[in-house]
Design a protein around this motif. Structure first.
Motif, PDB file in Angstrom:
ATOM      1  N   ALA A  27       2.571   3.176  -1.533  1.00 46.20           N
ATOM      2  CA  ALA A  27       2.079   2.718  -2.633  1.00 46.20           C
ATOM      3  C   ALA A  27       1.278   3.627  -3.449  1.00 46.20           C
ATOM      4  O   ALA A  27       0.128   3.229  -3.811  1.00 46.20           O
ATOM      5  N   LEU A  28       1.939   4.740  -3.816  1.00 45.10           N
ATOM      6  CA  LEU A  28       1.192   5.633  -4.564  1.00 45.10           C
ATOM      7  C   LEU A  28       1.972   5.778  -5.888  1.00 45.10           C
ATOM      8  O   LEU A  28       3.163   5.732  -6.104  1.00 45.10           O
ATOM      9  N   ALA A  29       0.994   6.372  -7.212  1.00 45.54           N
ATOM     10  CA  ALA A  29       1.471   6.515  -8.176  1.00 45.54           C
ATOM     11  C   ALA A  29       1.914   7.889  -8.232  1.00 45.54           C
ATOM     12  O   ALA A  29       1.036   8.658  -8.622  1.00 45.54           O
ATOM     13  N   TYR A  73       0.212   1.264   3.161  1.00 44.63           N
ATOM     14  CA  TYR A  73       1.747   0.762   3.259  1.00 44.63           C
ATOM     15  C   TYR A  73       2.566   1.753   3.674  1.00 44.63           C
ATOM     16  O   TYR A  73       2.411   2.942   3.800  1.00 44.63           O
ATOM     17  N   PRO A  75      -5.319  -9.684  -4.708  1.00 49.13           N
ATOM     18  CA  PRO A  75      -5.390  -8.430  -3.790  1.00 49.13           C
ATOM     19  C   PRO A  75      -6.649  -7.408  -4.097  1.00 49.13           C
ATOM     20  O   PRO A  75      -7.432  -7.055  -3.189  1.00 49.13           O
ATOM     21  N   ASN A 109       4.456  -1.736  -7.621  1.00 54.13           N
ATOM     22  CA  ASN A 109       4.050  -2.206  -6.284  1.00 54.13           C
ATOM     23  C   ASN A 109       2.471  -1.603  -6.061  1.00 54.13           C
ATOM     24  O   ASN A 109       1.634  -2.193  -5.117  1.00 54.13           O
ATOM     25  N   ALA A 110       2.448  -0.312  -6.291  1.00 57.49           N
ATOM     26  CA  ALA A 110       1.021   0.299  -5.863  1.00 57.49           C
ATOM     27  C   ALA A 110      -0.044  -0.378  -6.857  1.00 57.49           C
ATOM     28  O   ALA A 110      -1.049  -0.560  -6.267  1.00 57.49           O
ATOM     29  N   ASN A 127       4.347   3.080 -10.592  1.00 53.66           N
ATOM     30  CA  ASN A 127       4.796   2.288  -9.214  1.00 53.66           C
ATOM     31  C   ASN A 127       3.985   0.895  -9.326  1.00 53.66           C
ATOM     32  O   ASN A 127       2.838   0.742  -8.969  1.00 53.66           O
ATOM     33  N   ILE A 172      -1.009 -10.046  -1.537  1.00 50.23           N
ATOM     34  CA  ILE A 172       0.202  -9.963  -2.144  1.00 50.23           C
ATOM     35  C   ILE A 172       0.984 -11.245  -2.141  1.00 50.23           C
ATOM     36  O   ILE A 172       1.462 -11.653  -3.042  1.00 50.23           O
ATOM     37  N   LEU A 184      -7.414   4.349  -7.327  1.00 50.89           N
ATOM     38  CA  LEU A 184      -6.734   3.324  -8.203  1.00 50.89           C
ATOM     39  C   LEU A 184      -7.044   1.992  -7.916  1.00 50.89           C
ATOM     40  O   LEU A 184      -7.399   1.697  -6.815  1.00 50.89           O
ATOM     41  N   ARG A 216      -0.116  -3.371  -8.019  1.00 50.93           N
ATOM     42  CA  ARG A 216      -0.391  -4.801  -7.290  1.00 50.93           C
ATOM     43  C   ARG A 216      -1.403  -4.624  -6.228  1.00 50.93           C
ATOM     44  O   ARG A 216      -2.189  -5.332  -6.040  1.00 50.93           O
ATOM     45  N   ALA A 217      -0.665  -3.790  -5.230  1.00 49.07           N
ATOM     46  CA  ALA A 217      -1.447  -3.538  -3.907  1.00 49.07           C
ATOM     47  C   ALA A 217      -2.875  -3.057  -4.318  1.00 49.07           C
ATOM     48  O   ALA A 217      -3.776  -3.520  -3.125  1.00 49.07           O
TER      49      ALA A 217
END
Lengths: 330, 247
Positions: B89-91, B85, B73, A211-212, A209, B53, B102, A214-215
């Motif tokens: 915004a999780l992997a 979010y 960020p 976006n994750a 992911n 961001i 993370l 980057r965030a």
């Protein structure tokens, strides 16, 4: 803090995977490899011997190293189609440095590696900063690096390398081929890098992911550049090994090897769409192909059938994996 | 009291489109602020500009005395700004512990060599402790996030935001996808953060949530702040009028 009864406790079943080896190893791959070895041991009296095992490792080493390279890029949901061409380019640059420029052999190694890393760096910069899809960028590099290798050599192999370089490809300390040793050592180093360090973890996260990533403050562009550079560096190394083994810098070396390398990674359980990858898995995947090829050679099966067998095994492995995962989710 | 967060005439352009046309407000430590506005009013853009961001085209964002314009960020998180979010915004292929840490994985030397490896044991230990403190019902920090339910995944996102002693937590529609009971837990969490002196910016379409937990409400329309009112001194009708532009 606050109790939050977020969702019922449903114990999801894990798919078969071997967590302690860095997760993401498709247990099926290992089972396939073992079964394949068992079957070939029964079918051919020549299969099960130390000498043959070393042969398999030697034959798999160049493709295997390219497989490790592709594992990192695939982890990040990218792809490197230029591996085979960069292999050729790296080998040619190394051979030219010692053979035409007359530089001492260590310069051959350094320049060969640098040539590979440079191609990878260009790939990385174009993917990460210009935002061009990796498929296109590396497809372009597939043409450019191959063309450059042909231009530099006039299309002819450069024969004759200094003895220390040839030793890298043909030496057998204690009877073990040097490429086999390097192959296994690189497996250990790259596995460590992918499974234990932030670099490896972040490669997987941006593939999972972006976006994750980057965030949470991961430097996505910087990491991508590093990943493609590493991929090119390993391809350059594979090119030097290849050149050393055949004692020449061949501008046509490694054509279509990138597809075999990607096959090894996928066979080993890496997710082509990113987020899941394992070097040990790729090692197993590469060995499956190596063993299959070796076994079919011993059984005197035409190499045309070998290609069919490897293609079928690939599709079968991914199908098994998907079936296993969907069962785990239900 | 000096504000924790201060925005001065923040503008953001995407090409010819001006998403933010001068947003100014200040937020005190421990204050709970609602950020309201219709779809496309610029709420998410504004928050992503605060978290780094996006980079503001003009204006200043000050957080605890630091100008955020020069921060990425990761640095902004390190200063104490966390955002949960809407898409969490999780992997999904990483496990719970990895997601909570993370971008901030503690490392240790490998075999005493100058090689830094992720301290997996510490991550699991501290993630476990955080999940327990939150009372979240996540069966194990070793589970892959993609295998968890939506509510459990949200717990992971919340745990990630709260593990590193934030000063400001931004929540983007935290209750939009939740069942009624889960909504109450999120609101209780906001109150608890306030009690601990942690400021919260809550983006929500649900005005009942806003009136339940927020001190102040700011309304954005077409990239501008059109209202900034104390919740105790206004009414839902007034707020709705601001949102739709009838005020």
């Amino acid at each position: 803090m606050v109790p939050s009864e977020a969702g019922a406790v449903a114990a999801p079943r894990r798919g078969l995977s071997w967590r302690d080896l860095g997760g993401a190893i498709r247990l099926e791959s290992l089972v396939v490899l073992v079964l394949l070895c068992l079957a070939l041991s029964l079918l051919s009296p020549y299969f099960l011997s130390v000498a043959n095992a070393l042969n398999i490792l030697l034959a798999t080493s160049v493709i295997g190293i390219l497989g490790f390279a592709s594992t990192f890029v695939i982890a990040s949901a990218g792809i490197d189609l230029s591996l085979g061409s960069v292999l050729g380019f790296g080998g040619v640059v190394g051979a030219l440095a010692v053979n035409v420029l007359g530089l001492p052999w260590p310069f051959g190694i350094v320049l060969g590696l640098a040539a590979g890393a440079f191609c990878g760096l260009i790939n990385g910069l174009l993917v990460a900063l210009a935002g061009i899809p990796a498929f296109i960028v590396t497809l372009g590099m597939l043409g450019v690096a191959r063309g450059a290798a042909l231009v530099l050599t006039g299309g002819q192999p450069i024969y004759g390398l200094p003895a220390p370089l040839v030793w890298l490809g043909q030496g057998r300390p204690f009877g073990v081929p040097v490429p086999a040793i390097l192959f296994l050592a690189l497996a250990a180093v790259t596995h460590f890098l992918l499974s234990r360090t932030r670099f490896g973890k972040y490669a997987l996260v941006i593939g999972d992911n972006e976006n994750a990533a980057r965030a949470t403050g991961i430097h996505v562009a910087r990491l991508r550049i590093g990943l493609y550079t590493l991929s090119g560096l390993l391809a350059g190394l594979a090119g030097l090994l290849f050149a050393a083994r055949v004692n020449s810098g061949d501008p046509t070396a490694g054509i279509s090897y990138e597809l075999t390398a990607i096959t090894a990674a996928i066979l080993g359980g890496s997710n082509l769409f990113g987020g899941r990858a394992s070097v040990v898995g790729t090692l197993i995947g590469a060995l499956i192909m190596g063993v299959l090829q070796n076994g079919l050679n011993l059984l005197a099966v035409s190499s045309f059938y070998q290609q069919m067998a490897i293609g079928s095994v690939l599709v079968l492995a991914v199908w098994l994996d998907q079936w296993n995962r969907s069962r785990g989710r239900a | 009291m000096t504000p924790l967060l201060e925005l001065v005439d923040v503008r953001k352009k995407f090409g010819a489109v001006e998403a933010l046309r001068g947003v100014s407000f200040a937020l005190a430590p421990g204050e709970v602020l609602a950020l309201l506005g219709d779809n496309g009013a610029g709420k998410s853009t504004l928050m992503k500009t605060i978290t780094g961001i996006h980079r503001a085209s003009a204006g200043r964002i000050l957080f605890a005395g630091a100008d955020l314009a020069s921060h990425d960020p990761g640095q902004i998180r390190a200063l104490g700004v966390e955002m949960i979010y809407q898409d969490l915004a999780l992997a999904r292929q990483q496990d719970v512990a990895s997601n909570i840490f993370l971008g901030r994985e503690p490392t240790r030397r490998f075999l005493g060599l100058p090689l830094h490896v992720i301290d997996r044991a510490r991550i699991e230990r501290e993630a476990e402790a955080m999940i327990r403190r939150l009372g979240a019902r996540v069966p194990s920090v070793r589970y892959r996030v993609g295998d968890l339910s939506g509510g459990q995944q949200q717990s992971v996102a919340i745990a990630r935001a709260l593990t590193f002693a934030p000063k400001l937590v931004i929540m983007d529609e935290p209750t939009a996808a939740l069942a009624v009971r889960e909504v109450e837990h999120v609101l209780e969490l906001v109150r608890e953060l306030k009690r601990q002196g942690i400021a919260v910016i809550l983006i929500s379409h649900r005005l009942t949530d806003v009136f339940a937990v927020c001190d102040r409400a700011i309304v954005l329309r077409q990239g501008r702040t059109v209202a900034d009112e104390r919740v105790a001194e206004t009414s839902m009708n007034t707020i709705v009028a601001h949102i739709v532009g009838a005020g």
